[in-house]
Enzyme design. Sequence first.
Site, PDB file in Angstrom:
ATOM      1  N   GLY A  34       0.818  -1.208   0.000  1.00 56.27           N
ATOM      2  CA  GLY A  34       0.000   0.000   0.000  1.00 56.27           C
ATOM      3  C   GLY A  34       0.847   1.252   0.000  1.00 56.27           C
ATOM      4  O   GLY A  34       1.120   1.826   1.051  1.00 56.27           O
ATOM      5  N   SER A 168      -4.060   0.283  14.815  1.00 57.87           N
ATOM      6  CA  SER A 168      -4.643   1.580  15.143  1.00 57.87           C
ATOM      7  C   SER A 168      -5.098   1.561  16.597  1.00 57.87           C
ATOM      8  O   SER A 168      -5.393   0.494  17.146  1.00 57.87           O
ATOM      9  CB  SER A 168      -5.858   1.840  14.244  1.00 57.87           C
ATOM     10  OG  SER A 168      -6.684   2.852  14.783  1.00 57.87           O
ATOM     11  N   TYR A 196     -13.469  -1.972  10.860  1.00 55.69           N
ATOM     12  CA  TYR A 196     -12.082  -1.495  10.862  1.00 55.69           C
ATOM     13  C   TYR A 196     -11.420  -1.835  12.198  1.00 55.69           C
ATOM     14  O   TYR A 196     -10.307  -2.376  12.236  1.00 55.69           O
ATOM     15  CB  TYR A 196     -12.071   0.015  10.626  1.00 55.69           C
ATOM     16  CG  TYR A 196     -10.752   0.698  10.875  1.00 55.69           C
ATOM     17  CD1 TYR A 196      -9.745   0.675   9.914  1.00 55.69           C
ATOM     18  CD2 TYR A 196     -10.504   1.385  12.069  1.00 55.69           C
ATOM     19  CE1 TYR A 196      -8.531   1.317  10.136  1.00 55.69           C
ATOM     20  CE2 TYR A 196      -9.307   2.033  12.293  1.00 55.69           C
ATOM     21  CZ  TYR A 196      -8.315   1.994  11.323  1.00 55.69           C
ATOM     22  OH  TYR A 196      -7.113   2.624  11.555  1.00 55.69           O
TER      23      TYR A 196
END
Length: 325
Positions: A34, A168, A196
């Site tokens: 990515g 995260s 997520y």
Amino acid sequence: MSSADPVFTEKTTAAEVAEAFAEQVKGKTVLITGTSVKGLGFATARALAKNAGLVIITGRNPTKLKESKDALKAEFPQANIRPLALDLASRASVRKAAAEVNAYAEPLHILINNAIAPMGPFTLDEDNLEVQFSLDHVNPFLFTKLLTPKLLASSTPAFTPRVLFISSMGHAMIPGLDWDHLVHPDAAKHDPVGAYCQSKLANVLAAKELTRRSKGRIQSFSLHPGTIATGEDPTTVASLMEKGIYTAEGKPNLEVAKWKTRDEGGATIVAAAIDPRIEGKGGAYLVDSVIAGDDQVSPFALEPANAKKLWDLTEELLGEKFTFE
């Protein structure tokens, strides 16, 4: 910044960390998933390109991949940058990309699993898994598995290969994984931000279990890069607006979080990849370029049985075992 014992803060940039540990990255091959120019992966590649032996950048869009390579070469003409086609939404693409990397003459020292699925409406991938869980956890797990023999082959008495899973702080905002929903995705239970958080919790668990199962022969870390507005995916922006994380105008809400730039976010990724001071501490979770206290880690992620259960479940979903030979 002294390279002897640099001190990092939330404002430290990726380039500053890379410069502090320039010797650690010299001659190393780093693969980053990515790496579009507006993302965290690109900021990471940019910081490492100056001194790394080879930086492998990936993407599913050939035009964007070329744009990233051209931007890196324009800034660092001497850098060794190699684009790799990889679509993490497709297991066939994952296998093809891994086979290509395994055929490279160069060793592979550091793997950074950074790519992320958009936060959007309920979608199943070609394997009937919820797309965020699949793209953010299951397929990076497969990619890591396929590259593990090459990673292990790069090991020397002075160097242990590293694998990163970009997580995260959102991983700690849910009570735990909904095991049944992961295996049998239910549209009625879908929440884009919740999905997520599930996948980011899986990233923390994967890093812990990869380190444990490899008996430390691979040092794997997870991390929170910071709250960063990359803002390029409209479905993600819409989901974050719904939660108030972005304003009604589609801008970062400065009242709900301390926002970092991409270069500041990349700092924690670079630190997890090359800081020699965290050697032997695989499985740890980093925030602001240092290992975070347990108070910043989900209690669910601190329970080893959950990491083992996720690993076993992921192997079942893939239909194959992860070995360390």
